[in-house]
Scaffold this active site. Structure first.
Site, PDB file in Angstrom:
ATOM      1  N   ASP A   1     129.919  72.861 -25.980  1.00  6.27           N
ATOM      2  CA  ASP A   1     130.791  73.869 -26.581  1.00  6.27           C
ATOM      3  C   ASP A   1     130.059  75.159 -26.930  1.00  6.27           C
ATOM      4  O   ASP A   1     130.502  76.242 -26.556  1.00  6.27           O
ATOM      5  CB  ASP A   1     131.496  73.302 -27.816  1.00  6.27           C
ATOM      6  CG  ASP A   1     132.533  72.258 -27.418  1.00  6.27           C
ATOM      7  OD1 ASP A   1     133.569  72.643 -26.865  1.00  6.27           O
ATOM      8  OD2 ASP A   1     132.270  71.055 -27.633  1.00  6.27           O
TER       9      ASP A   1
ATOM     10  N   ARG B   1     125.565  73.984 -43.597  1.00  7.92           N
ATOM     11  CA  ARG B   1     126.291  75.138 -43.079  1.00  7.92           C
ATOM     12  C   ARG B   1     125.970  76.450 -43.793  1.00  7.92           C
ATOM     13  O   ARG B   1     125.767  77.476 -43.143  1.00  7.92           O
ATOM     14  CB  ARG B   1     127.807  74.860 -43.059  1.00  7.92           C
ATOM     15  CG  ARG B   1     128.197  73.698 -42.125  1.00  7.92           C
ATOM     16  CD  ARG B   1     127.724  73.921 -40.695  1.00  7.92           C
ATOM     17  NE  ARG B   1     128.057  72.833 -39.795  1.00  7.92           N
ATOM     18  CZ  ARG B   1     127.216  71.859 -39.430  1.00  7.92           C
ATOM     19  NH1 ARG B   1     125.986  71.822 -39.930  1.00  7.92           N
ATOM     20  NH2 ARG B   1     127.570  70.915 -38.586  1.00  7.92           N
TER      21      ARG B   1
ATOM     22  N   ASP C   1     133.837  72.855 -41.073  1.00 12.71           N
ATOM     23  CA  ASP C   1     132.657  73.677 -40.820  1.00 12.71           C
ATOM     24  C   ASP C   1     132.994  75.143 -40.570  1.00 12.71           C
ATOM     25  O   ASP C   1     132.267  76.032 -40.989  1.00 12.71           O
ATOM     26  CB  ASP C   1     131.854  73.094 -39.650  1.00 12.71           C
ATOM     27  CG  ASP C   1     131.148  71.805 -40.040  1.00 12.71           C
ATOM     28  OD1 ASP C   1     130.817  71.663 -41.232  1.00 12.71           O
ATOM     29  OD2 ASP C   1     130.934  70.941 -39.171  1.00 12.71           O
TER      30      ASP C   1
ATOM     31  N   SER D   1     131.881  62.193 -32.049  1.00 14.31           N
ATOM     32  CA  SER D   1     131.415  63.511 -32.464  1.00 14.31           C
ATOM     33  C   SER D   1     130.415  63.291 -33.583  1.00 14.31           C
ATOM     34  O   SER D   1     130.738  62.729 -34.623  1.00 14.31           O
ATOM     35  CB  SER D   1     132.612  64.340 -32.934  1.00 14.31           C
ATOM     36  OG  SER D   1     132.159  65.418 -33.710  1.00 14.31           O
TER      37      SER D   1
HETATM   38  N1  ARG Z   1     133.452  65.564 -42.568  1.00 14.92           N
HETATM   39  C1  ARG Z   1     132.112  66.001 -42.814  1.00 14.92           C
HETATM   40  C2  ARG Z   1     132.122  67.342 -43.463  1.00 14.92           C
HETATM   41  O1  ARG Z   1     133.073  68.056 -43.392  1.00 14.92           O
HETATM   42  C3  ARG Z   1     131.281  65.966 -41.565  1.00 14.92           C
HETATM   43  C4  ARG Z   1     131.662  66.946 -40.521  1.00 14.92           C
HETATM   44  C5  ARG Z   1     130.858  66.769 -39.310  1.00 14.92           C
HETATM   45  N2  ARG Z   1     130.858  67.971 -38.546  1.00 14.92           N
HETATM   46  C6  ARG Z   1     130.855  67.987 -37.235  1.00 14.92           C
HETATM   47  N3  ARG Z   1     130.843  69.131 -36.664  1.00 14.92           N
HETATM   48  N4  ARG Z   1     130.900  66.879 -36.513  1.00 14.92           N
HETATM   49  O2  ARG Z   1     131.152  67.715 -44.084  1.00 14.92           O
END
Ligand code: ARG
Length: 397
Positions: free
Chosen positions: A16, A97, A126, A177
């Site tokens: 991506d 992040r 994110d 993922s």
């Molecule tokens: N649900 C978790 C969070 O929002 C993990 C997210 C994982 N992110 C990803 N791009 N796979 O912090």
């Protein structure tokens, strides 16, 4: 849409974010894409990632090692806050992040870019964390999120990339993922989307299955200074190493697996699997040391602040006035949270078995039921009389 000339793209090396490079240039007229990959201890080889960005059309491909500040400035404060989203998730992804956003903004300013870009989709947390953090650090930068707009399926994305020389994933790509860094792994999608299905063993990397963990318990000692873990088994250990070693030790005992239904900020529930051995142990140990060194009212009041802190971080408000104010409170409480905690690791459990501090408020001669008891039992009578007064008056009617 008014696009940008020069863009700094958050880059992971995956399909991506790679496709974002030709997409930004060809569909959105961006002249120059600089990629930025952050080393957060995810354990990927970074040199191939650096080269892949260049092959995909980046004019410059940067890799920065931010592991030390990730632990010191993001993970350790979260430990001081005992931050567990919905009481369980130690925020491994959420904490990374704002740091990535910070280096994106710094890089944009260094290279004179007018925008930053990321490959997040429109239904995750994110995107919120990136967009809000970038906006807080430099409200003049544009934020481009091609994957939020391109509407391509996985197959279409791969096919688009192939037109621009981006190799499709060699092995049949994992159905999951995954996001990982020093603080742990998050695993979503595939069969995990069915919340009634037990996660298959293959998804785990950092934690052993209970069947394969040692049959003897292991005791570890964690030393804290002002709420920050500084020693492991009596040895001063730098932040990154401490986390790495603890992931290894606790993961070996199957500690740190989490399987939960989580409420995302964007309104949906998702089934999340995490493994986060070091953070789980450290938060438990830290909370225990606080119970020894903080007064009852501070301990209890702090629980509410911790909830607020956790929501702030999860919801992308790291660089916000409320976060700064809450930080100040938490820092103030950590002044005396120093000492040692002993943790027993065994068959998936981390149990605190001992705690000790030069600032301990535990007073043996007041607590004892033995002969050395100094507690003034007679003083209790008047106290209880006054304490129960409102309740007795209420009961008269
Ligand atoms: N649900 C978790 C969070 O929002 C993990 C997210 C994982 N992110 C990803 N791009 N796979 O912090």
């Amino acid at each position: 849409m008014g696009h940008a000339k020069k863009v700094v793209l958050a880059y992971s090396g995956g399909v991506d974010t790679s496709v974002c490079i030709p997409y930004l240039k060809n569909e959105w007229g961006v002249e120059e894409v600089i990629t930025l990959a952050a080393d957060l201890g995810q354990g990927d080889e970074l040199e191939p990632i650096r080269e892949k960005a260049l092959k995909s059309g980046a004019s410059e491909s940067l890799v920065v090692d931010v592991r030390d500040s990730f632990i010191k400035e993001y993970a350790f404060p979260a430990i001081q806050a005992n931050a567990l989203y919905e009481q369980r998730y130690p925020l491994g992804t959420s904490l990374a992040r704002p740091l990535i956003a910070k280096i994106l903004v710094e890089t944009a300013s260094k290279y004179g870019a007018d925008a930053i870009a990321h490959g997040c989709t429109g239904k995750g947390n994110d995107q919120v964390r990136f967009d809000v953090s970038v906006g807080a650090l430099n409200p003049h930068l544009k934020i481009l999120a091609p994957a939020r707009e391109w509407g391509m399926s996985r197959e279409e994305t791969i096919a688009y990339g192939e037109r621009f020389g981006i190799p499709s994933p060699v092995k049949k790509s994992s159905p999951y993922s995954i996001d990982k860094n020093l603080l742990g792994r998050s695993i979503e999608a595939g069969i995990l989307e069915d919340p009634t299905v037990e996660p298959p063993e293959e998804i785990y990397e950092m934690t052993k299955a209970i069947a394969n963990t040692p049959n003897e318990p292991e005791y570890i000692d964690i030393g804290f200074t002002k709420g920050i873990p500084t020693t492991l088994n009596g040895k001063a250990t730098n932040p990154v190493e401490l986390i790495e070693q603890l992931n290894q030790i606790a993961g070996n005992h199957g500690v740190g697996r989490i399987d939960m239904i989580e409420n995302r900020l964007v309104g949906i529930k998702s089934r999340e699997i995490y493994e986060s051995p070091a953070m789980i142990v450290l938060i438990q140990a830290h909370r225990d040391l606080e119970s020894l060194t903080l007064t009852a009212d501070v301990t209890q009041y702090k629980r509410g602040i911790e909830q607020t802190y956790t929501q702030i971080v999860y919801n992308g408000l790291w660089y916000s006035p409320l976060k700064s104010a809450v930080d100040a409170f938490i820092q103030e409480t950590q002044e005396r949270v120093s000492g040692n905690v002993k943790v027993k690791l065994f068959k998936g459990n981390a149990t605190i078995v001992s705690r000790d501090s030069q600032n301990s408020l535990y007073t043996p001669d007041l607590a004892t039921y033995g002969s050395g008891d100094k507690f003034d039992h007679k003083a209790a009578e008047g106290f209880v009389y006054v304490w129960g007064l409102p309740t007795r008056i209420w009961a008269r009617h």
